[in-house]
Design an enzyme around this catalytic site. Structure first.
Site, short mmCIF file in Angstrom:
data_model
loop_
_atom_site.label_atom_id
_atom_site.label_comp_id
_atom_site.label_asym_id
_atom_site.label_seq_id
_atom_site.Cartn_x
_atom_site.Cartn_y
_atom_site.Cartn_z
N GLU A 36 0.81 -1.23 0.00
CA GLU A 36 0.00 0.00 0.00
C GLU A 36 0.84 1.27 0.00
O GLU A 36 0.65 2.16 0.83
CB GLU A 36 -0.96 -0.03 1.19
CG GLU A 36 -1.87 -1.26 1.15
CD GLU A 36 -2.75 -1.43 2.39
OE1 GLU A 36 -2.61 -0.66 3.34
OE2 GLU A 36 -3.56 -2.36 2.38
N GLU A 67 -5.91 -10.63 -2.09
CA GLU A 67 -6.69 -10.54 -0.84
C GLU A 67 -8.18 -10.51 -1.18
O GLU A 67 -8.93 -9.65 -0.70
CB GLU A 67 -6.30 -9.28 -0.05
CG GLU A 67 -4.85 -9.24 0.36
CD GLU A 67 -4.47 -8.03 1.21
OE1 GLU A 67 -5.36 -7.31 1.70
OE2 GLU A 67 -3.26 -7.81 1.38
O1 9MR Z 1 -7.71 -8.68 7.64
C1 9MR Z 1 -6.74 -8.01 8.41
C2 9MR Z 1 -7.31 -7.66 9.79
O2 9MR Z 1 -7.54 -8.86 10.52
C3 9MR Z 1 -6.36 -6.74 10.54
O3 9MR Z 1 -6.98 -6.32 11.72
C4 9MR Z 1 -5.97 -5.55 9.69
C5 9MR Z 1 -4.91 -4.70 10.36
O4 9MR Z 1 -3.70 -5.41 10.48
O5 9MR Z 1 -5.45 -5.97 8.45
C6 9MR Z 1 -6.33 -6.74 7.69
O6 9MR Z 1 -5.69 -7.11 6.48
C7 9MR Z 1 -5.31 -6.06 5.61
C8 9MR Z 1 -4.06 -6.50 4.87
O7 9MR Z 1 -3.05 -6.82 5.77
C9 9MR Z 1 -3.61 -5.42 3.91
N1 9MR Z 1 -4.64 -5.05 3.02
C10 9MR Z 1 -5.92 -4.67 3.62
C11 9MR Z 1 -6.39 -5.78 4.55
C12 9MR Z 1 -7.73 -5.44 5.14
O8 9MR Z 1 -7.63 -4.31 5.99
#
Ligand code: 9MR
Length: 348
Positions: free
Chosen positions: A158, A266
């Protein structure tokens, strides 16, 4: 009436047993598992999992029959794996890597350079030298530990704003323009065989500011010899939005032409609740088309689901009023989206 002799009784019992055996055999050689289909199509079909999933029998059963790759949804994020600068929490990742190997799955790492989920000490970095040293140490330590065992990594996550400029993060601010070069070079040095990926959201379409900026940046990185092997399009989709298949295919093809692979990394497809006939059909379409694109584009061949069921999904927390984004419902029942995805995956 015919008397049931011992011989007849034996024949009858034998016939029943044979029919039962035949039914079992037919069932087991019936349709191949999704994992087999993915393998046959030369695809990565993956799942993001939480630390506890490998201890949940119901989830494990589905994982083994469906997926050939797992990725830690949270366990490798900076604050989780390294809550203090000198304290590493290896247990969850070690267990996941062991699980993947035992079940002959690949495992992907996620993620190093990111603006979120960093340990507090990351935010107190002051100079370029300190930032380069810590980032390099972090990448090197993790990738050396899992060298040859973890096959691919989201090295950076990101890094773009929506207008295609680079996001103002601690890493970009302190290190400067070569912040990605530092990360990818450290990663290549730590494990030369691992695939190194730049991951983002809203970068899947050619012809958008962010999609084109990501393409241009990777092109420049390649031109100056920075080892970037792949890009990942997160694809946290919203069912109700228009889906531009051609723009995704065009993007994949231009990356493929310069030797960079693409992954849908994702995937989930949220709907504005409640789920009804209209948004179910929209959701099905997105799942099916994404799987079909991943299957048919030689430059893609990789689709990873961000969670299995609506039960543990991050969506309702992040997008109030939205949900039902996954292919299993809260009770682990297959949703129409499941069958749509499988159709796209198999082409049947
Ligand atoms: O799904 C993930 C969630 O459980 C966490 O709380 C969050 C923060 O670490 O991150 C989510 O995953 C993210 C991913 O790492 C990066 N892209 C966006 C995803 C959704 O927020």
């Amino acid at each position: 009436m015919k008397r049931l002799t011992a011989t007849n009784a034996f024949r009858a019992a034998f016939a029943i047993v044979s029919i039962a055996a035949l039914a079992t055999a037919l069932a087991s050689c019936g349709s191949p598992s999704p994992r087999k289909i993915a393998d046959r199509n030369g695809m990565v079909f993956g799942l993001a999992i939480k630390a506890g999933d490998i201890y949940t029998p119901e989830t494990v059963k589905i994982m083994k029959s469906h997926f050939n790759l797992i990725v830690p949804e949270d366990s490798m994020k900076w604050v989780n794996i390294r809550p203090k600068k000198d304290f590493w929490n290896w247990s969850d990742m070690d267990a996941m890597v062991d699980f993947a190997e035992k079940n002959r799955m690949r495992i992907k790492g996620h993620t190093f350079l990111w603006q979120d989920q960093n340990g507090p000490y990351v935010h107190s970095l002051k100079t370029r030298e300190e930032a380069v040293e810590l980032l390099t140490d972090h990448i090197t330590t993790i990738m050396t530990r899992y060298k040859g065992r973890i096959s691919e990594y989201d090295v950076a996550n990101e890094v773009f704003n929506e207008d295609g400029t680079l996001r103002d993060t601690i890493w970009y601010r302190l290190i400067g323009d070569d912040f990605l070069d530092v990360a990818f070079k450290a990663a290549r040095a730590a494990d030369p065989d691992a695939k190194l990926i730049l991951c983002d959201y809203n970068t899947e379409y050619a012809g958008t500011a962010k999609g084109d900026a990501s393409y241009e940046l990777v092109k420049e990185m390649k031109a100056r010899g920075v080892p970037v092997d792949g890009v990942a399009f997160q694809l946290h989709c919203m069912a109700e939005l228009p889906f531009n298949e051609e723009a995704i295919r065009e993007n994949i093809r231009r990356f493929h032409a310069m030797g960079v692979s693409c992954s849908f990394s994702e995937v989930d497809v949220r709907v504005k609740l409640p789920l009804d006939e209209v948004n179910t059909a929209q959701q099905n379409n997105v799942y099916e088309r994404l799987a079909a694109i991943a299957r048919t584009e030689p430059g893609a061949k990789s689709l990873i689901l961000w969670g299995l069921s609506d039960k543990g999904s991050w969506i309702p927390r992040a997008f109030p009023g939205f949900g039902s984004a996954n292919i299993f419902d809260k009770d682990m029942k297959k949703k129409p989206a499941y069958y749509a995805l499988m159709k796209g995956l198999s082409g049947k």
